[in-house]
Design a protein around this motif. Structure first.
Motif, PDB file in Angstrom:
ATOM      1  N   UNK A   1       1.526  49.057  99.644  1.00  0.00           N
ATOM      2  CA  UNK A   1       0.647  49.426  98.541  1.00  0.00           C
ATOM      3  C   UNK A   1       0.692  50.903  98.223  1.00  0.00           C
ATOM      4  N   UNK A   2       0.719  51.748  99.253  1.00  0.00           N
ATOM      5  CA  UNK A   2       0.731  53.192  99.040  1.00  0.00           C
ATOM      6  C   UNK A   2       2.031  53.641  98.376  1.00  0.00           C
ATOM      7  N   UNK A   3       3.152  53.058  98.758  1.00  0.00           N
ATOM      8  CA  UNK A   3       4.427  53.397  98.111  1.00  0.00           C
ATOM      9  C   UNK A   3       4.357  53.076  96.622  1.00  0.00           C
ATOM     10  N   UNK A   4       3.827  51.898  96.293  1.00  0.00           N
ATOM     11  CA  UNK A   4       3.689  51.544  94.875  1.00  0.00           C
ATOM     12  C   UNK A   4       2.727  52.500  94.156  1.00  0.00           C
ATOM     13  N   UNK A   5       1.647  52.889  94.813  1.00  0.00           N
ATOM     14  CA  UNK A   5       0.693  53.809  94.181  1.00  0.00           C
ATOM     15  C   UNK A   5       1.349  55.155  93.862  1.00  0.00           C
ATOM     16  N   UNK A   6       2.159  55.669  94.793  1.00  0.00           N
ATOM     17  CA  UNK A   6       2.854  56.936  94.544  1.00  0.00           C
ATOM     18  C   UNK A   6       3.821  56.770  93.375  1.00  0.00           C
ATOM     19  N   UNK A   7       4.528  55.638  93.324  1.00  0.00           N
ATOM     20  CA  UNK A   7       5.436  55.380  92.219  1.00  0.00           C
ATOM     21  C   UNK A   7       4.685  55.280  90.888  1.00  0.00           C
ATOM     22  N   UNK A   8       3.538  54.628  90.915  1.00  0.00           N
ATOM     23  CA  UNK A   8       2.735  54.482  89.690  1.00  0.00           C
ATOM     24  C   UNK A   8       2.297  55.840  89.157  1.00  0.00           C
ATOM     25  N   UNK A   9       1.932  56.760  90.054  1.00  0.00           N
ATOM     26  CA  UNK A   9       1.531  58.098  89.624  1.00  0.00           C
ATOM     27  C   UNK A   9       2.670  58.844  88.944  1.00  0.00           C
ATOM     28  N   UNK A  10       3.905  58.463  89.301  1.00  0.00           N
ATOM     29  CA  UNK A  10       5.072  59.115  88.709  1.00  0.00           C
ATOM     30  C   UNK A  10       5.555  58.394  87.449  1.00  0.00           C
ATOM     31  N   UNK A  11       4.850  57.330  87.031  1.00  0.00           N
ATOM     32  CA  UNK A  11       5.260  56.600  85.834  1.00  0.00           C
ATOM     33  C   UNK A  11       6.431  55.674  86.061  1.00  0.00           C
ATOM     34  N   UNK A  12       6.645  55.252  87.289  1.00  0.00           N
ATOM     35  CA  UNK A  12       7.787  54.387  87.633  1.00  0.00           C
ATOM     36  C   UNK A  12       7.743  53.068  86.881  1.00  0.00           C
ATOM     37  N   UNK A  13       8.916  52.560  86.505  1.00  0.00           N
ATOM     38  CA  UNK A  13       9.058  51.242  85.907  1.00  0.00           C
ATOM     39  C   UNK A  13      10.161  50.480  86.631  1.00  0.00           C
ATOM     40  N   UNK A  14       9.952  49.191  86.803  1.00  0.00           N
ATOM     41  CA  UNK A  14      10.901  48.386  87.577  1.00  0.00           C
ATOM     42  C   UNK A  14      12.293  48.371  86.951  1.00  0.00           C
ATOM     43  N   UNK A  15      12.341  48.344  85.602  1.00  0.00           N
ATOM     44  CA  UNK A  15      13.642  48.171  84.951  1.00  0.00           C
ATOM     45  C   UNK A  15      14.545  49.393  85.066  1.00  0.00           C
ATOM     46  N   UNK A  16      13.976  50.588  85.172  1.00  0.00           N
ATOM     47  CA  UNK A  16      14.836  51.772  85.200  1.00  0.00           C
ATOM     48  C   UNK A  16      14.504  52.731  86.346  1.00  0.00           C
ATOM     49  N   UNK A  17      13.576  52.351  87.231  1.00  0.00           N
ATOM     50  CA  UNK A  17      13.235  53.205  88.357  1.00  0.00           C
ATOM     51  C   UNK A  17      13.967  52.789  89.616  1.00  0.00           C
ATOM     52  N   UNK A  18      13.630  53.445  90.722  1.00  0.00           N
ATOM     53  CA  UNK A  18      14.264  53.079  91.986  1.00  0.00           C
ATOM     54  C   UNK A  18      13.911  51.628  92.319  1.00  0.00           C
ATOM     55  N   UNK A  19      14.838  50.941  92.940  1.00  0.00           N
ATOM     56  CA  UNK A  19      14.601  49.554  93.343  1.00  0.00           C
ATOM     57  C   UNK A  19      13.686  49.539  94.568  1.00  0.00           C
ATOM     58  N   UNK A  20      12.757  48.597  94.574  1.00  0.00           N
ATOM     59  CA  UNK A  20      11.818  48.462  95.691  1.00  0.00           C
ATOM     60  C   UNK A  20      11.898  47.035  96.241  1.00  0.00           C
ATOM     61  N   UNK A  21      12.032  46.915  97.549  1.00  0.00           N
ATOM     62  CA  UNK A  21      11.980  45.614  98.213  1.00  0.00           C
ATOM     63  C   UNK A  21      10.966  45.703  99.357  1.00  0.00           C
ATOM     64  N   UNK A  22      10.022  44.799  99.349  1.00  0.00           N
ATOM     65  CA  UNK A  22       9.061  44.706 100.449  1.00  0.00           C
ATOM     66  C   UNK A  22       9.519  43.586 101.369  1.00  0.00           C
ATOM     67  N   UNK A  23       9.779  43.928 102.621  1.00  0.00           N
ATOM     68  CA  UNK A  23      10.270  42.959 103.605  1.00  0.00           C
ATOM     69  C   UNK A  23       9.094  42.502 104.466  1.00  0.00           C
ATOM     70  N   UNK A  24       8.703  41.220 104.389  1.00  0.00           N
ATOM     71  CA  UNK A  24       7.516  40.770 105.110  1.00  0.00           C
ATOM     72  C   UNK A  24       7.729  40.724 106.623  1.00  0.00           C
ATOM     73  N   UNK A  25       6.630  40.850 107.335  1.00  0.00           N
ATOM     74  CA  UNK A  25       6.653  40.748 108.786  1.00  0.00           C
ATOM     75  C   UNK A  25       5.462  39.929 109.269  1.00  0.00           C
ATOM     76  N   UNK A  26       5.405  39.700 110.554  1.00  0.00           N
ATOM     77  CA  UNK A  26       4.301  38.936 111.148  1.00  0.00           C
ATOM     78  C   UNK A  26       3.107  39.859 111.303  1.00  0.00           C
ATOM     79  N   UNK A  27       1.993  39.526 110.620  1.00  0.00           N
ATOM     80  CA  UNK A  27       0.804  40.370 110.683  1.00  0.00           C
ATOM     81  C   UNK A  27       0.029  40.119 111.973  1.00  0.00           C
ATOM     82  N   UNK A  28      -0.900  41.027 112.273  1.00  0.00           N
ATOM     83  CA  UNK A  28      -1.646  40.943 113.531  1.00  0.00           C
ATOM     84  C   UNK A  28      -2.476  39.671 113.617  1.00  0.00           C
ATOM     85  N   UNK A  29      -3.033  39.219 112.493  1.00  0.00           N
ATOM     86  CA  UNK A  29      -3.847  38.011 112.557  1.00  0.00           C
ATOM     87  C   UNK A  29      -3.014  36.827 113.027  1.00  0.00           C
ATOM     88  N   UNK A  30      -1.720  36.821 112.673  1.00  0.00           N
ATOM     89  CA  UNK A  30      -0.851  35.719 113.067  1.00  0.00           C
ATOM     90  C   UNK A  30      -0.357  35.869 114.503  1.00  0.00           C
TER      91      UNK A  30
END
Length: 594
Positions: free
Chosen positions: A93-122
């Motif tokens: 979420x914080x990475x996306x927030x920093x990108x949003x402050x810079x006016x980032x757009x998916x079509x022409x900005x840096x590519x972002x991939x979120x890789x899921x992991x096993x959370x603590x609740x699991x």
């Protein structure tokens, strides 16, 4: 890939190599720069192969996100790592927030991939057994970024809705009160014996797993590396494991090889009377007609509680007998489970075969019943009620004892309580007839559970009986009314107070022609204390109105399952009487050693 580079926000799970996903391993391998918190970098260091490492300490999350974006904008593949899942209190979420402050757009900005992991609740749930088999939520107790008032509201909402709750960030070196306050909130809604699991450093070298209860959880070490999982009203402990039932027992017999419902029947609406579809399809019908009984000799209200022993998957005959729809019966059954077997008013009436008990406002109340109370498969339901020979009378007659023995028979039981009351539990198909027999023998008949109980001393064998009319009036008006939590109103007939009224929730002591009032006693526990004296010398024509005002305010503002002494402390002022914290006890080391 964007020519600007790529951001890989990676959740690597609990921390051991066996629980990192293949995609997370591949993402680390293809990255040129690894950015993360010091501890997390150390955990994955064996997986790295010469990549540039940017590591920072606590509270440096924003700088890590900013650096990751800066490096990616220069064309590099950058891995931002989080333990657990990067999208659950992680860096995504914080990475996306920093990108949003810079006016980032998916079509022409840096590519972002979120890789899921096993959370603590699991991961923590897997070590505890299966505590998260039903609806659950996660709540972080860290108020560094979230206002504490917001966290409190979320805890309150989750507790009242009976969610299984996973607490993240429960305590740190500076944040020590949050977990204490959270436990206090939860105890207003949940049984103190609710199973709780404490897991520290899941799947790491210093892993620690503890199964405890909501009441005792703070007696164990809880820190930033601990995840706290709190069960719901159906969660149980079996052989050291915490298990929350999913609800299969509503349709299936778990120890049977052949099920009553065939596979093609199991998803039909009629097999799921609790479902939305069943409620929409059910005709709107009222409850069965009831026949109220006349005023009782004691005037006490009785909301009889009959407990179904079992319930068939589809029991249409019950709906016909009670005049209720299958959907309403199922909804009431679920409510009954949530409150430990007790249902108020009309809902209880349908299960016990009786009409609801009306709360008394004019000094009289009665039991009205209709139909036959039955448990599952037509068996008589278990009827539970408290009986006593009188408010101050502690002497049972031979006829009364003989009647109780006859009524209990071989299948029932009698339990004598410290409140000079006998609890009668007996299979009973006709509560109305039984209550009538008990009252004919001049018993006071009272419901069991979260109600107001009026009790008194024996007034020195009725030799000091000046306060008897007040005791009897309180019994008629308040005895048996539904309460947020079982509440005792006790009266002593003289200043000796030998019956201990000052230790009860609400204590009244008759002295020198007036009444002294005490509020908020706590009889049990290591912090037991007497009630607080709030008024002296109250005239006899005012004391009952004052107590009724206290009770009315408690009924209106008290939380479910909140004891009176906790309510008094929380609200601060009840019926004009102000709560004062008890003075700290002083330990005295006596010379004699006693």
């Amino acid at each position: 890939m964007s020519p600007l580079g790529k951001l890989l926000v990676i959740g690597f799970g609990p921390g051991d190599m066996e629980h990192i996903t293949k995609r997370a391993l591949d993402a680390l391998a293809e990255s040129e720069v690894i950015i993360g918190y010091n501890t997390y970098v150390d955990l994955i260091r064996p997986l790295l192969n010469g990549q540039e490492i940017v590591r920072t300490g606590m509270t440096e999350e924003v700088s890590r996100a900013q650096e990751a974006v800066r490096q990616a904008e220069r064309g590099k593949k950058v891995a931002v790592i989080s333990s657990g899942d990067a999208g659950v209190y992680g860096m995504a979420g914080l990475v996306y927030e920093v990108l949003m402050q810079k006016g980032w757009r998916r079509e022409d900005g840096v590519e972002v991939e979120v890789v899921p992991g096993i959370s603590a609740i699991q991961s923590c749930a897997s070590l505890l057994g299966a505590p998260v088999m039903h609806d659950a939520c996660t709540i972080s107790l860290s108020d560094h970024l979230t206002p504490w008032e917001t966290i409190v509201k979320r805890v309150e909402a989750a507790a009242s809705a009976d969610f299984v709750i996973a607490l993240y960030n429960p305590r740190s070196g500076r944040r020590t009160r949050q977990i204490v306050e959270t436990q206090s909130i939860l105890l207003r809604y949940r049984d103190p014996q609710t199973p709780v699991g404490l897991v520290k450093s899941a799947y790491r070298e210093r892993q620690q797993v503890i199964v405890t209860t909501l009441e005792d959880m703070l007696n164990h070490d809880i820190g930033m590396l601990t995840t706290v999982i709190i069960g719901n009203s159906s969660t149980t402990v079996y052989d050291g494991l915490i298990v929350t039932p999913r609800g299969y027992q509503r349709k299936y017999t778990l120890d049977a090889t052949e099920q009553a419902l065939k596979p093609h029947q199991r998803l039909r609406t009629e097999a799921e009377p609790w479902s939305l579809g069943a409620q929409e399809a059910a005709p709107q019908t009222g409850a069965a007609p009831t026949t109220p009984a006349g005023p009782s000799a004691s005037g006490a209200a009785v909301a009889t509680q009959a407990r179904p022993q079992a319930m068939a998957a589809v029991q249409a005959t019950t709906a016909v007998q009670t005049g209720a729809t299958p959907a309403s019966l199922a909804a009431e059954a679920l409510s009954r489970l949530a409150v430990g077997g007790k249902l108020p008013d009309a809902a209880n009436a349908r299960w016990s075969g009786q009409a609801p008990a009306a709360e008394s406002t004019a000094g009289t109340s009665a039991v009205a019943t209709s139909g036959m109370a039955t448990g599952g498969f037509g068996k008589p339901a278990l009827f539970e009620v408290g009986v006593s020979p009188g408010v101050g009378n502690k002497k049972f007659t031979a006829r009364q004892m003989a009647l109780l023995a006859e009524v209990a028979g071989d299948d029932g039981e009698l339990e004598y309580t410290p409140d000079h009351q006998i609890v009668l539990r007996v299979p009973c198909a006709d509560p109305e007839e039984l209550v009538g027999r008990l009252r004919d023998e001049r018993f006071i008949v009272m419901p069991i559970g979260d109600v107001f109980k009026v009790k008194a001393c024996d007034f020195c064998n009725m030799e000091k009986d000046d306060a008897v009319p007040v005791a009897e009036h309180l019994q008629v008006v308040l005895g048996g009314l539904q309460a947020p939590k079982e509440t005792s109103i006790a009266l002593n007939g003289c200043g000796m107070a030998c019956y201990g009224a000052v230790l009860e929730d609400i204590g009244i002591v008759y002295r020198k022609g007036g009444y002294d009032l005490f509020l908020g006693g706590k009889k049990f526990g290591r912090n037991a204390h007497a009630a607080q004296p709030v008024a002296e010398g109250i005239p006899g024509d005012q004391i009952t109105d004052i107590v009724e005002n206290v009770i009315a305010e408690y009924k209106e503002k008290g939380h479910p399952n909140e004891r009176f002494h906790k309510f008094f402390k929380r609200v601060g002022v009840v019926a004009g009487f102000r709560h004062e914290d008890a003075p700290a006890t002083v330990e005295v080391n006596a010379v004699c050693g006693d």
